[in-house]
Scaffold this active site. Structure first.
Site, PDB file in Angstrom:
ATOM      1  N   VAL A   7       0.846  -1.191   0.000  1.00 42.60           N
ATOM      2  CA  VAL A   7       0.000   0.000   0.000  1.00 42.60           C
ATOM      3  C   VAL A   7       0.883   1.242   0.000  1.00 42.60           C
ATOM      4  O   VAL A   7       1.520   1.572   1.006  1.00 42.60           O
ATOM      5  CB  VAL A   7      -0.933   0.030   1.219  1.00 42.60           C
ATOM      6  N   ASN A  55      -0.799   4.140  -5.087  1.00 45.12           N
ATOM      7  CA  ASN A  55      -1.446   2.898  -5.512  1.00 45.12           C
ATOM      8  C   ASN A  55      -1.270   1.792  -4.479  1.00 45.12           C
ATOM      9  O   ASN A  55      -0.297   1.794  -3.723  1.00 45.12           O
ATOM     10  CB  ASN A  55      -0.857   2.405  -6.840  1.00 45.12           C
ATOM     11  N   GLY A  95       8.947   4.074   7.097  1.00 41.85           N
ATOM     12  CA  GLY A  95       7.870   3.538   6.275  1.00 41.85           C
ATOM     13  C   GLY A  95       8.057   2.065   5.982  1.00 41.85           C
ATOM     14  O   GLY A  95       9.184   1.582   5.800  1.00 41.85           O
ATOM     15  N   ALA A  96       6.945   1.341   5.914  1.00 47.86           N
ATOM     16  CA  ALA A  96       7.011  -0.105   5.667  1.00 47.86           C
ATOM     17  C   ALA A  96       7.695  -0.412   4.348  1.00 47.86           C
ATOM     18  O   ALA A  96       8.445  -1.394   4.241  1.00 47.86           O
ATOM     19  CB  ALA A  96       5.603  -0.693   5.673  1.00 47.86           C
ATOM     20  N   ASP A  97       7.474   0.408   3.332  1.00 45.91           N
ATOM     21  CA  ASP A  97       8.088   0.137   2.028  1.00 45.91           C
ATOM     22  C   ASP A  97       9.602   0.181   2.109  1.00 45.91           C
ATOM     23  O   ASP A  97      10.294  -0.660   1.521  1.00 45.91           O
ATOM     24  CB  ASP A  97       7.565   1.118   0.978  1.00 45.91           C
ATOM     25  N   ARG A  98      10.138   1.124   2.872  1.00 46.32           N
ATOM     26  CA  ARG A  98      11.588   1.249   2.984  1.00 46.32           C
ATOM     27  C   ARG A  98      12.175   0.089   3.796  1.00 46.32           C
ATOM     28  O   ARG A  98      13.263  -0.413   3.467  1.00 46.32           O
ATOM     29  CB  ARG A  98      11.935   2.595   3.604  1.00 46.32           C
TER      30      ARG A  98
END
Length: 257
Positions: A7, A11, A108-111
């Site tokens: 997430v 997008n 952040g979770a993405d990083r």
């Protein structure tokens, strides 16, 4: 099979994994107000179009930089797949590596997912560049520890600010300028030169400064939608890995199984 949900601010990318292999992926615009039922309307049909059923999915993991979206995706998982989802960075899906920064909970979770996947796939010290809504630069040392990084405006954000705050500048597509000259002869060319080569200069400068501070050889791994564009026209990156964040989710889910 595993259903992973990455997430982002722009997008939500859903990917269906068989082991570590991505069998299908879908992209839905991020909207924190979208309910679990609304996600299901789109996602169940997309799964069916790829030749799978909801019964094929036995595990779900969510990685989100939009906290409000987690609840609705949890509803989706429990109501429509009868699965309690893993939430990256918590419970059985804890990161499993050191966050050597002042505020670990703010990462952040993405990083974090990029850090996890990059360390598993590439050796030594790493700089991970992720071209998303923001462009992030993350330092990962040879032990897999996250050491910190940089957040810069994404190239689309920069262009939106330029166009949105001027009266006469047109909307342009982001691409490599056709001419090798950096002195544009018309407004559109001047904008494209500024956006494209200006952004290349930003990336080059920040990577150079990070490498100097790390003090050891560091590979540069790029991910995100525009990584391929910049890779085609520069020699900035040692590797381009478009699925790095999704692979981080698969690794976490595998460890938690």
């Amino acid at each position: 099979m595993l259903l992973a949900a990455d997430v982002g601010n722009t997008n939500v990318v859903f990917a269906l994994f068989d082991g570590r292999e991505i069998k299908a992926r879908w992209r839905i615009a991020t909207d924190p107000r979208r309910t679990g039922d609304e996600y299901a309307v789109s996602l169940l049909r997309l799964i069916e179009l790829e030749g799978y059923t909801r019964e094929d999915i036995t595990q779900i993991i969510i990685g989100s930089v939009v906290p409000r979206a987690i609840h609705n995706l949890t509803v989706l998982a429990e109501k429509y797949f009868n699965v309690t989802p893993l939430i990256s960075g918590t419970g059985d899906a804890e990161w499993g590596f050191e966050l050597d920064i002042e505020q670990p909970s703010s990462l952040g979770a993405d990083r974090a997912l990029n850090t996890l996947a990059a360390h598993e796939k590439y050796e030594g010290d790493l700089i991970v560049v992720d071209f998303g809504t923001a462009t992030t630069f993350d330092a990962v040392d040879f032990t897999g520890a996250y050491k910190g990084g940089i957040i810069a405006p994404g190239i689309n954000l920069s262009l939106d600010a330029l166009v949105g705050n001027t009266a006469k500048l047109p909307r342009i597509a982001i691409e490599k300028p056709k001419s090798a000259s950096v002195i544009g002869r018309n407004t559109e060319d001047q904008m494209l030169i500024g956006v494209f080569w200006g952004y290349v200069s930003l990336i080059e400068g920040l990577i150079r400064r990070m490498k100097e501070e790390i003090g050891r050889p560091a590979k540069v791994v790029a991910t995100g939608g525009l990584a391929i564009l910049f890779d085609e026209h520069t020699d900035l990156f040692d590797a381009v890995d478009s699925d790095l964040t999704l692979e981080g989710l698969a690794i976490l889910a595998e460890r938690a199984a």
